[in-house]
Design a protein around this motif. Structure first.
Motif, mmCIF file in Angstrom:
data_model
loop_
_atom_site.group_PDB
_atom_site.id
_atom_site.type_symbol
_atom_site.label_atom_id
_atom_site.label_comp_id
_atom_site.label_asym_id
_atom_site.label_seq_id
_atom_site.Cartn_x
_atom_site.Cartn_y
_atom_site.Cartn_z
ATOM 1 N N GLU A 60 17.839 -12.878 -5.884
ATOM 2 C CA GLU A 60 16.920 -12.289 -4.668
ATOM 3 C C GLU A 60 16.086 -11.000 -4.871
ATOM 4 N N GLY A 61 17.048 -10.220 -5.367
ATOM 5 C CA GLY A 61 16.476 -8.751 -5.577
ATOM 6 C C GLY A 61 15.219 -8.691 -6.430
ATOM 7 N N PRO A 62 14.970 -9.359 -7.644
ATOM 8 C CA PRO A 62 13.692 -9.069 -8.186
ATOM 9 C C PRO A 62 12.614 -9.887 -7.448
ATOM 10 N N VAL A 63 12.859 -10.867 -6.801
ATOM 11 C CA VAL A 63 11.839 -11.444 -5.811
ATOM 12 C C VAL A 63 11.218 -10.577 -4.937
ATOM 13 N N LEU A 64 12.410 -9.961 -4.197
ATOM 14 C CA LEU A 64 11.897 -8.775 -3.090
ATOM 15 C C LEU A 64 11.429 -7.698 -3.840
ATOM 16 N N LEU A 65 11.330 -7.368 -5.061
ATOM 17 C CA LEU A 65 11.042 -6.247 -5.660
ATOM 18 C C LEU A 65 9.560 -6.731 -6.110
ATOM 19 N N ALA A 66 9.154 -8.062 -6.391
ATOM 20 C CA ALA A 66 7.811 -8.409 -6.478
ATOM 21 C C ALA A 66 6.991 -8.382 -5.212
ATOM 22 N N GLU A 67 7.830 -8.938 -4.202
ATOM 23 C CA GLU A 67 7.239 -8.926 -2.984
ATOM 24 C C GLU A 67 6.670 -7.454 -2.563
ATOM 25 N N ASP A 68 7.516 -6.373 -2.642
ATOM 26 C CA ASP A 68 7.128 -5.265 -2.358
ATOM 27 C C ASP A 68 5.965 -4.613 -3.145
ATOM 28 N N LEU A 69 6.023 -4.860 -4.377
ATOM 29 C CA LEU A 69 5.045 -4.390 -5.141
ATOM 30 C C LEU A 69 3.625 -5.150 -5.047
ATOM 31 N N ALA A 70 3.625 -6.305 -4.496
ATOM 32 C CA ALA A 70 2.515 -7.002 -4.393
ATOM 33 C C ALA A 70 1.797 -6.538 -3.097
ATOM 34 N N ASN A 71 2.731 -6.248 -2.124
ATOM 35 C CA ASN A 71 2.364 -5.902 -0.576
ATOM 36 C C ASN A 71 2.023 -4.225 -0.641
ATOM 37 N N ASP A 72 2.449 -3.578 -1.491
ATOM 38 C CA ASP A 72 2.305 -2.076 -1.457
ATOM 39 C C ASP A 72 2.220 -1.935 -2.780
ATOM 40 N N PRO A 73 1.119 -1.905 -3.666
ATOM 41 C CA PRO A 73 1.039 -1.536 -5.035
ATOM 42 C C PRO A 73 1.512 -0.104 -5.411
ATOM 43 N N PRO A 74 2.167 0.086 -6.339
ATOM 44 C CA PRO A 74 2.435 1.605 -6.862
ATOM 45 C C PRO A 74 1.305 2.112 -6.897
ATOM 46 N N VAL A 75 1.176 3.655 -6.560
ATOM 47 C CA VAL A 75 -0.080 4.299 -6.898
ATOM 48 C C VAL A 75 -0.043 4.913 -8.419
ATOM 49 N N ASP A 76 0.948 4.954 -8.898
ATOM 50 C CA ASP A 76 1.102 5.430 -10.412
ATOM 51 C C ASP A 76 2.276 4.966 -10.858
ATOM 52 N N LEU A 77 2.552 5.356 -12.192
ATOM 53 C CA LEU A 77 3.642 5.110 -13.061
ATOM 54 C C LEU A 77 5.130 5.750 -12.496
ATOM 55 N N ARG A 78 4.960 6.585 -11.822
ATOM 56 C CA ARG A 78 5.994 7.549 -11.587
ATOM 57 C C ARG A 78 6.557 6.776 -10.266
ATOM 58 N N ASP A 79 5.463 6.314 -9.257
ATOM 59 C CA ASP A 79 5.779 5.512 -8.179
ATOM 60 C C ASP A 79 6.502 4.115 -8.546
ATOM 61 N N LEU A 80 6.016 3.630 -9.458
ATOM 62 C CA LEU A 80 6.581 2.315 -9.948
ATOM 63 C C LEU A 80 7.999 2.307 -10.441
ATOM 64 N N VAL A 81 8.280 3.616 -11.296
ATOM 65 C CA VAL A 81 9.617 3.801 -11.721
ATOM 66 C C VAL A 81 10.503 3.955 -10.522
ATOM 67 N N ARG A 82 10.041 4.836 -9.555
ATOM 68 C CA ARG A 82 10.974 5.236 -8.198
ATOM 69 C C ARG A 82 11.185 3.938 -7.678
ATOM 70 N N ARG A 83 10.144 2.948 -7.595
ATOM 71 C CA ARG A 83 10.397 1.787 -6.658
ATOM 72 C C ARG A 83 11.386 0.799 -7.319
ATOM 73 N N CYS A 84 11.050 0.933 -8.688
ATOM 74 C CA CYS A 84 12.417 -0.094 -9.606
ATOM 75 C C CYS A 84 13.581 0.409 -9.372
ATOM 76 N N ALA A 85 13.687 2.015 -9.320
ATOM 77 C CA ALA A 85 15.093 2.415 -8.922
ATOM 78 C C ALA A 85 15.574 2.180 -7.639
ATOM 79 N N ALA A 86 14.730 1.968 -6.746
ATOM 80 C CA ALA A 86 15.300 1.782 -5.085
ATOM 81 C C ALA A 86 15.490 0.346 -5.115
ATOM 82 N N HIS A 87 15.239 -0.509 -6.052
ATOM 83 C CA HIS A 87 15.504 -2.019 -5.851
ATOM 84 C C HIS A 87 16.584 -2.312 -7.063
ATOM 85 N N ASP A 88 17.405 -1.355 -7.510
ATOM 86 C CA ASP A 88 18.570 -1.254 -8.333
ATOM 87 C C ASP A 88 18.121 -1.849 -9.789
#
Length: 169
Positions: free
Chosen positions: A8-36
């Motif tokens: 379930e976690g990776p699907v929710l990460l994809a949902e998050d990245l699709a609905n609110d795209p990261p603004v840069d690489l740093r944001d992407l890495v932060r969001r990955c960490a927030a999804h463990d």
């Protein structure tokens, strides 16, 4: 015990990245960490690679027929996943990986999200991904509800649509 990360976690990460795209690489890495997601390797190409990955994943979400959804997902899995292997690369316990060691962040996310999506759909139902049914919203949702009848991306959108129906009726 190590929990299978391909659920379930990776699907929710994809949902998050699709609905609110990261603004840069740093944001992407932060969001990955927030999804463990344990980020192992990051390169400058990963930001664009992730955006391409999510665009490809959205073709699976937007497929209208189950056969088309399966075909799109299988093509993406064939392009990104490899044979399963047992690993304890992070010292957190033995678990399965469906990717080569040393994958880029984009490669890592591709396997997590695509394998997670495959498991999500095959264990919960092929209709468990979609777009919000609200007339003024097109956000993606991954249905993790018990009954499998989610139609809106959030309770707020569902409530707004109910108010619209009430006022129109």
């Amino acid at each position: 015990m190590h929990i299978n990360p391909y659920g379930e976690g990776p699907v929710l990460l994809a949902e998050d990245l699709a609905n609110d795209p990261p603004v840069d690489l740093r944001d992407l890495v932060r969001r990955c960490a927030a999804h463990d997601v344990l980020v192992e390797s990051v390169g400058p190409e990963d930001y664009a690679g992730c955006r391409e990955l999510i665009a490809a994943w959205l073709t699976v979400v937007d497929a209208e027929e189950v056969a088309d959804r399966v075909q799109r997902l299988n093509a993406l899995l064939a392009a990104h996943a490899s044979h399963p292997r047992v690993t304890d690369h992070a010292g957190t316990g033995w678990h399965l990986h469906y990717r080569e060691s040393g994958a880029t962040l984009t490669g890592q996310l591709a396997v997590l999200i695509l394998t997670g999506t495959a498991l999500h759909l095959t264990t919960r139902g092929m209709n468990r991904l979609g777009r919000c049914a609200s007339s003024d919203c097109d956000r993606v949702f991954a249905d993790v509800s018990r009954n499998g009848r989610q139609r809106y991306c959030s309770p707020r959108c569902g409530s707004r649509e109910a108010v619209r129906r009430h006022r129109a009726g």
